[in-house]
Design an enzyme around this catalytic site. Structure first.
Site, PDB file in Angstrom:
ATOM      1  N   SER A 146       0.826  -1.211   0.000  1.00  0.00           N
ATOM      2  CA  SER A 146       0.000   0.000   0.000  1.00  0.00           C
ATOM      3  C   SER A 146       0.862   1.263   0.000  1.00  0.00           C
ATOM      4  CB  SER A 146      -0.930   0.000   1.224  1.00  0.00           C
ATOM      5  OG  SER A 146      -0.191  -0.168   2.418  1.00  0.00           O
ATOM      6  N   ASN A 150      -1.966  -2.565  13.371  1.00  0.00           N
ATOM      7  CA  ASN A 150      -3.427  -2.406  13.315  1.00  0.00           C
ATOM      8  C   ASN A 150      -3.893  -1.139  14.028  1.00  0.00           C
ATOM      9  OD1 ASN A 150      -3.299  -4.803  11.985  1.00  0.00           O
ATOM     10  ND2 ASN A 150      -4.134  -6.053  13.658  1.00  0.00           N
ATOM     11  N   HIS A 153     -40.275  21.733 -11.286  1.00  0.00           N
ATOM     12  CA  HIS A 153     -40.222  20.941 -12.534  1.00  0.00           C
ATOM     13  C   HIS A 153     -39.444  21.676 -13.631  1.00  0.00           C
ATOM     14  CE1 HIS A 153     -43.706  18.681 -10.788  1.00  0.00           C
ATOM     15  NE2 HIS A 153     -44.022  19.894 -10.373  1.00  0.00           N
ATOM     16  N   SER A 176     -14.036  27.291 -27.473  1.00  0.00           N
ATOM     17  CA  SER A 176     -14.090  26.133 -28.355  1.00  0.00           C
ATOM     18  C   SER A 176     -13.040  26.311 -29.436  1.00  0.00           C
ATOM     19  CB  SER A 176     -15.478  26.033 -28.990  1.00  0.00           C
ATOM     20  OG  SER A 176     -15.406  25.330 -30.215  1.00  0.00           O
ATOM     21  N   LYS A 227     -18.125  30.521 -28.482  1.00  0.00           N
ATOM     22  CA  LYS A 227     -18.402  29.723 -27.287  1.00  0.00           C
ATOM     23  C   LYS A 227     -17.703  30.208 -26.025  1.00  0.00           C
ATOM     24  CE  LYS A 227     -20.017  25.599 -27.685  1.00  0.00           C
ATOM     25  NZ  LYS A 227     -21.194  25.060 -27.073  1.00  0.00           N
ATOM     26  N   GLU A 279     -19.281  22.017 -15.164  1.00  0.00           N
ATOM     27  CA  GLU A 279     -19.582  20.674 -15.666  1.00  0.00           C
ATOM     28  C   GLU A 279     -18.701  19.617 -14.993  1.00  0.00           C
ATOM     29  OE1 GLU A 279     -19.186  22.580 -19.772  1.00  0.00           O
ATOM     30  OE2 GLU A 279     -20.124  20.663 -20.196  1.00  0.00           O
TER      31      GLU A 279
HETATM   32  N1  ARG Z   1      -0.978  -1.535   5.276  1.00  0.00           N
HETATM   33  C1  ARG Z   1      -1.930  -1.984   6.230  1.00  0.00           C
HETATM   34  C2  ARG Z   1      -3.252  -1.209   6.054  1.00  0.00           C
HETATM   35  O1  ARG Z   1      -3.248  -0.213   5.409  1.00  0.00           O
HETATM   36  C3  ARG Z   1      -1.425  -1.769   7.630  1.00  0.00           C
HETATM   37  C4  ARG Z   1      -1.965  -2.698   8.655  1.00  0.00           C
HETATM   38  C5  ARG Z   1      -1.444  -4.054   8.426  1.00  0.00           C
HETATM   39  N2  ARG Z   1      -1.805  -4.936   9.469  1.00  0.00           N
HETATM   40  C6  ARG Z   1      -1.720  -6.258   9.355  1.00  0.00           C
HETATM   41  N3  ARG Z   1      -2.106  -6.976  10.346  1.00  0.00           N
HETATM   42  N4  ARG Z   1      -1.288  -6.817   8.252  1.00  0.00           N
HETATM   43  O2  ARG Z   1      -4.279  -1.631   6.515  1.00  0.00           O
END
Ligand code: ARG
Length: 455
Positions: free
Chosen positions: A20, A107, A153, A274, A280, A287
């Site tokens: 990530s 976590n 409407h 345009s 235009k 938009e």
């Molecule tokens: N990259 C993970 C996330 O964004 C971090 C937490 C990962 N925890 C784990 N138990 N693998 O959620």
């Protein structure tokens, strides 16, 4: 990080699906703030030495400056921002870096970082909406008594004032503002110290880290602390409602700036030309704003779908929360800024608005009300008589005020020429003095109220 249990490294595809870091590096500042608070708390509670905490603190500041200056080398193999930061800290300060993760898990770390990030975005949204409301009030003040058609409407209904129309959006964005503020209050609890899911056997002080990071208190259940993302979803819900309001106004600006309406002239700054049609002036910003709203709704649905049915506590699915929220937040801030710019720079065309206000038999309701008031007619009968007068005007190709008294009397004997006093649009709007009505005097009351609210 977990080499002790593993004999082989991950497959390249595993690394690609697992990482990530490509996006969660946007939380670097939050990650480092969280780690600094955690390290200081570990020292204060005697879990690590003051010396280790100081070494960690300085190392983290170096890491942050490397990230800020763009010299930091992010590694996909290190998966995410948390492990990238920790690995670099290890290179910089050695052994003490390994003590930072005591009484902590990724976590609770990721939940904390993400909350800090979302909280900043709530603050940015509040600021952005306030700026938009101020721009709308500016427009409302400039044309608090300009008449324009009000629609239902998208058909001419009754005359309203420009100021009233602007202030309608102020009410909507005002509620959006209070929704974001509510969400901030509810989400402002710190997950740090929930550890993996069960809490920790170390004598940590969660109140200390919560306070250091600007939270009101720690979360009260460690499972909940790492398992829920309702704070992110609440942000996306608030963002979706704001976006929905933005898209309605964007749509009106697209219609109003057309040659057929000419209600507003958008400034050159917010228009494009345009390449083939020299005449235009396209309202591209409005938009695009109207369209970008779809991404915000999409993010809300996507994250709801990720979270639905997940058993407690953390599941890797939850890593999919960030890109959605990042994208939605980016587009919300851009949309708010674009709308604020457009509103501030646009010019309402008073004459075109007034001309349109008088067309389409817009004062028919005023006529019916007059019949009720002056001739004591039941409203349903007055409605019928007025309908006949509209049909007569239509057949003569004129508007209601252009009918003669004889025309009027041909439909109903008792009508007198006093009726012409209520057929003008200025009279019409001025008469709507009910609380929250469109009369200029009422609009001014609401403008003043909002100015006080924003002080
Ligand atoms: N990259 C993970 C996330 O964004 C971090 C937490 C990962 N925890 C784990 N138990 N693998 O959620």
């Amino acid at each position: 990080m977990w080499g002790g249990r593993f004999a082989a490294g991950p497959d390249a595809i595993m690394e690609a699906i697992n990482a990530s870091i490509g996006y969660d590096q946007r939380m670097a500042a939050q990650d480092i703030a969280g780690s600094r608070a955690h390290a200081a708390m570990l020292a204060a509670t005697g879990i690590i030495t003051d010396n280790d905490a100081e070494v960690i603190r300085e190392g983290l500041l170096t890491v942050l400056s490397e990230i800020d200056s763009g010299t930091f080398e992010f590694s996909t193999a290190l998966e995410d921002i948390h492990m990238n930061v920790e690995a670099r800290l290890k290179q910089l300060v050695g052994e003490p870096a390994g003590r930072l993760h005591t009484a902590r898990s990724r976590n609770d770390q990721v939940a904390t970082d993400f909350k800090l990030w979302v909280r900043d975005q709530i603050d940015a949204a509040v600021e952005g909406i306030e700026a938009l409301i101020k721009a709308l009030i500016g427009q409302a003040e400039a044309g608090y008594d300009w008449v324009m058609p009000g629609f239902t409407h998208l058909q001419t209904a009754q005359p309203v004032t420009w100021g009233h129309h602007m202030m309608a959006y102020v009410e909507m964005f005002g509620r959006d503002l209070s929704r974001f503020r509510d969400a901030r209050k509810r989400m402002n609890e710190c997950p740090l110290g929930s550890a993996a899911l069960a809490g920790t056997s170390f004598p940590i002080d969660r109140h200390m880290t919560a306070a250091a990071l600007g939270f009101d208190r720690p979360t009260a259940n460690s499972l909940d602390g790492v398992a829920d993302r309702d704070f992110a979803l609440e942000f996306l819900s608030c963002a979706s409602l704001t976006a929905m309001h933005l898209s309605r106004f964007a749509e009106e600006l697209v219609i109003w700036s057309s040659a057929q309406f000419r209600f507003v002239t958008m400034s050159d700054k917010w228009s494009t030309g345009s390449s083939i049609m020299p005449q235009k002036r396209n309202p591209d910003a409005a938009e695009l704003l109207r369209a970008k709203i779809g991404r915000i709704f999409g993010a809300n649905v996507a994250l709801m779908t990720v979270m639905k049915g997940l058993p407690l506590a953390y599941s890797k699915d939850m890593q999919e929360d960030k890109e959605q929220v990042f994208d939605a937040a980016d587009n919300l801030m851009l949309a708010l800024a674009a709308m604020t710019g457009m509103v501030g720079d646009m010019t309402g065309n008073k004459e075109a608005l007034a001309a349109a206000a008088g067309s389409g038999f817009s004062t028919a309701t005023d006529l019916a009300d007059w019949l009720v008031r002056e001739l004591n007619m039941p409203f349903r009968d007055a409605h019928h008589v007025t309908g006949s007068l509209v049909a007569l005007a239509e057949s003569k190709g004129c508007d209601l005020p252009d009918l003669t008294l004889e025309d009027m009397k041909s439909v109903h004997e008792a009508i007198t020429d006093a009726v012409f006093g209520v057929l003008g649009v200025d009279n019409s709007v001025a008469s709507r003095m009910s609380y929250g009505g469109t009369a200029p005097a009422q609009v001014l009351v609401q403008i003043e109220r909002w100015k006080k609210v924003l002080e």
